[in-house]
Design an enzyme around this catalytic site. Structure first.
Site, mmCIF file in Angstrom:
data_model
loop_
_atom_site.group_PDB
_atom_site.id
_atom_site.type_symbol
_atom_site.label_atom_id
_atom_site.label_comp_id
_atom_site.label_asym_id
_atom_site.label_seq_id
_atom_site.Cartn_x
_atom_site.Cartn_y
_atom_site.Cartn_z
ATOM 1 N N HIS A 1 -9.446 0.747 4.906
ATOM 2 C CA HIS A 1 -8.175 0.995 5.599
ATOM 3 C C HIS A 1 -8.449 1.913 6.789
ATOM 4 O O HIS A 1 -9.295 2.808 6.715
ATOM 5 C CB HIS A 1 -7.165 1.634 4.638
ATOM 6 C CG HIS A 1 -5.795 1.670 5.218
ATOM 7 N ND1 HIS A 1 -5.404 2.628 6.114
ATOM 8 C CD2 HIS A 1 -4.731 0.845 5.049
ATOM 9 C CE1 HIS A 1 -4.150 2.402 6.468
ATOM 10 N NE2 HIS A 1 -3.713 1.321 5.838
ATOM 11 N N GLY A 4 2.881 -1.206 4.285
ATOM 12 C CA GLY A 4 2.846 0.223 3.992
ATOM 13 C C GLY A 4 4.238 0.751 3.710
ATOM 14 O O GLY A 4 4.766 0.633 2.604
ATOM 15 N N GLY A 5 4.862 1.322 4.709
ATOM 16 C CA GLY A 5 6.162 1.982 4.548
ATOM 17 C C GLY A 5 7.198 1.143 3.815
ATOM 18 O O GLY A 5 7.904 1.637 2.925
ATOM 19 N N SER A 23 3.538 -2.232 10.396
ATOM 20 C CA SER A 23 4.990 -2.198 10.630
ATOM 21 C C SER A 23 5.675 -3.525 10.281
ATOM 22 O O SER A 23 6.650 -3.920 10.931
ATOM 23 C CB SER A 23 5.288 -1.790 12.072
ATOM 24 O OG SER A 23 4.818 -0.477 12.312
ATOM 25 N N GLU A 35 -6.965 4.380 7.909
ATOM 26 C CA GLU A 35 -6.830 5.815 7.619
ATOM 27 C C GLU A 35 -8.092 6.352 6.947
ATOM 28 O O GLU A 35 -8.503 7.488 7.193
ATOM 29 C CB GLU A 35 -5.576 6.050 6.753
ATOM 30 C CG GLU A 35 -4.301 5.846 7.565
ATOM 31 C CD GLU A 35 -3.093 5.389 6.768
ATOM 32 O OE1 GLU A 35 -3.103 5.494 5.531
ATOM 33 O OE2 GLU A 35 -2.138 4.902 7.403
ATOM 34 N N GLU A 58 -5.291 -5.375 10.483
ATOM 35 C CA GLU A 58 -4.291 -4.339 10.706
ATOM 36 C C GLU A 58 -4.577 -3.612 12.019
ATOM 37 O O GLU A 58 -5.410 -2.692 12.056
ATOM 38 C CB GLU A 58 -4.323 -3.319 9.566
ATOM 39 C CG GLU A 58 -4.033 -3.902 8.207
ATOM 40 C CD GLU A 58 -3.484 -2.840 7.257
ATOM 41 O OE1 GLU A 58 -2.347 -2.991 6.816
ATOM 42 O OE2 GLU A 58 -4.186 -1.852 7.002
ATOM 43 N N ASN A 113 0.866 -1.180 0.000
ATOM 44 C CA ASN A 113 0.000 0.000 0.000
ATOM 45 C C ASN A 113 0.904 1.232 0.000
ATOM 46 O O ASN A 113 1.501 1.564 1.018
ATOM 47 C CB ASN A 113 -0.890 -0.029 1.250
ATOM 48 C CG ASN A 113 -1.701 1.237 1.418
ATOM 49 O OD1 ASN A 113 -1.812 2.044 0.492
ATOM 50 N ND2 ASN A 113 -2.273 1.423 2.596
ATOM 51 N N TRP A 114 1.005 1.866 -1.140
ATOM 52 C CA TRP A 114 1.920 3.014 -1.261
ATOM 53 C C TRP A 114 1.376 4.273 -0.600
ATOM 54 O O TRP A 114 2.091 5.259 -0.461
ATOM 55 C CB TRP A 114 2.210 3.304 -2.739
ATOM 56 C CG TRP A 114 2.959 2.236 -3.467
ATOM 57 C CD1 TRP A 114 3.316 0.992 -3.003
ATOM 58 C CD2 TRP A 114 3.466 2.310 -4.805
ATOM 59 N NE1 TRP A 114 4.000 0.292 -3.970
ATOM 60 C CE2 TRP A 114 4.096 1.085 -5.089
ATOM 61 C CE3 TRP A 114 3.434 3.286 -5.801
ATOM 62 C CZ2 TRP A 114 4.704 0.810 -6.316
ATOM 63 C CZ3 TRP A 114 4.033 3.034 -7.023
ATOM 64 C CH2 TRP A 114 4.668 1.793 -7.273
ATOM 65 N N LYS A 115 0.121 4.278 -0.260
ATOM 66 C CA LYS A 115 -0.538 5.468 0.316
ATOM 67 C C LYS A 115 -0.305 6.690 -0.595
ATOM 68 O O LYS A 115 -0.189 6.536 -1.798
ATOM 69 C CB LYS A 115 -0.053 5.710 1.746
ATOM 70 C CG LYS A 115 -0.115 4.434 2.599
ATOM 71 C CD LYS A 115 0.009 4.708 4.052
ATOM 72 C CE LYS A 115 0.120 3.391 4.802
ATOM 73 N NZ LYS A 115 -0.063 3.498 6.219
ATOM 74 N N GLY A 147 2.350 2.087 10.778
ATOM 75 C CA GLY A 147 3.265 3.223 10.646
ATOM 76 C C GLY A 147 3.933 3.637 11.943
ATOM 77 O O GLY A 147 4.547 4.701 12.010
HETATM 78 C C1 PEP Z 1 -0.794 0.002 6.130
HETATM 79 O O1 PEP Z 1 -1.000 1.209 6.155
HETATM 80 O O2 PEP Z 1 -1.580 -0.760 5.567
HETATM 81 C C2 PEP Z 1 0.412 -0.485 6.794
HETATM 82 C C3 PEP Z 1 0.467 -1.739 7.123
HETATM 83 O O3 PEP Z 1 1.392 0.458 7.029
HETATM 84 P P1 PEP Z 1 2.841 0.179 7.677
HETATM 85 O O4 PEP Z 1 3.380 -1.097 7.071
HETATM 86 O O5 PEP Z 1 3.651 1.375 7.295
HETATM 87 O O6 PEP Z 1 2.643 0.026 9.146
#
Ligand code: PEP
Length: 253
Positions: free
Chosen positions: A98, A237-238, A216, A100, A170, A9-11, A176
């Protein structure tokens, strides 16, 4: 054997040029060292990148996904992007719910149910996110929170439609933050999610359901988390913004 998936997920990161480079680099890594058998790879770039990125990826190696979709099919909804529009760019899966989107854009259970329905109607796979916030985890009510999220937005589906769903657990406190759920915490709630699905749809469908862990997740912790019996991969994500790191996660099974 159910499908395992690593989805990125590049956001709201990268411009189109940087996105094409990231997708192209990932393609090269996957050509040099393909994903293990039965492991699918997906990326969810921003909407603006989809058409261009679809030109540089091999759909046999990378599934193109979107990060969101409108809850209506078309019409006067300024700024929204419909599932049909996404489909026309080559998108095969869409992240729905998600945390967010739930927190910042106030998406509620009913809205998410509409998005799920539209995705399925358009033969797209919903990657449905669920998970509790820290206060809920501290209060020990994470199972009830997740159960409500699934019941309100997914469990109206019939068996055939539900078979298209991918679930991503999640925990919001892990997204994050650098704080990752322990493999045992992930396993415990993934097993619970599968038991809820078994009670609603039967053991066969529950056994085939792919349940991803997100929060994470990195190459340094993925193997241990993915080794748990009810964890079928990750929503990343990141760490998905670095092609080499994301590729290492794909190889973590
Ligand atoms: C996400 O936003 O779906 C996610 C898992 O982010 P991160 O890996 O950065 O925690």
């Amino acid at each position: 054997m159910r499908k395992r998936i690593v989805a990125g997920n590049w956001k709201m990161n990268t411009d189109v040029a940087a996105g094409i480079k990231l997708a192209s680099d990932l393609m090269q890594f996957l050509r040099d060292q393909p994903a293990p058998e039965n492991v699918g790879v997906a990326i969810a770039p921003p909407f603006t990148h989809l058409t261009e990125i679809n030109k540089v990826i091999d759909p046999a190696k990378i599934c193109l996904a979107a990060q969101n979709c409108a809850s209506e099919a078309n019409g006067a909804y300024t700024g929204e992007v419909s599932v049909g529009m996404l489909k026309a760019t080559g998108v095969m899966a869409v992240i729905i719910g998600h945390s967010e989107r739930r927190a910042y854009f106030k998406e509620d259970h009913a809205t998410l149910a509409k998005k799920v329905d539209l995705a399925i109607k358009n033969e797209m796979r919903p990657i449905f996110c669920c998970g509790e916030v820290l206060e809920e985890r501290n209060a020990g009510i994470q199972n009830q929170v997740v159960e409500k999220q699934l019941k309100e937005s997914l469990f109206h589906l019939d068996n055939e439609d539900f078979s298209r769903v991918i679930i991503a657990y999640e925990p919001v406190w892990a997204i994050g933050t650098g704080v990752v759920a322990s493999p045992d915490q992930a396993q415990e709630i993934h097993k619970y999610i599968r038991s809820l699905v078994a009670a609603r749809y039967g053991a066969g469908i529950a056994g085939e359901l792919t349940i991803l862990y997100g929060g994470s997740c990195k190459s340094s912790n993925a193997a241990e988390i993915f080794s748990k019996p009810d964890v079928d991969g990750g929503l990343i994500g990141g760490a998905a913004l670095d092609a080499a790191e994301f590729h290492r996660i794909v190889l973590s099974f």
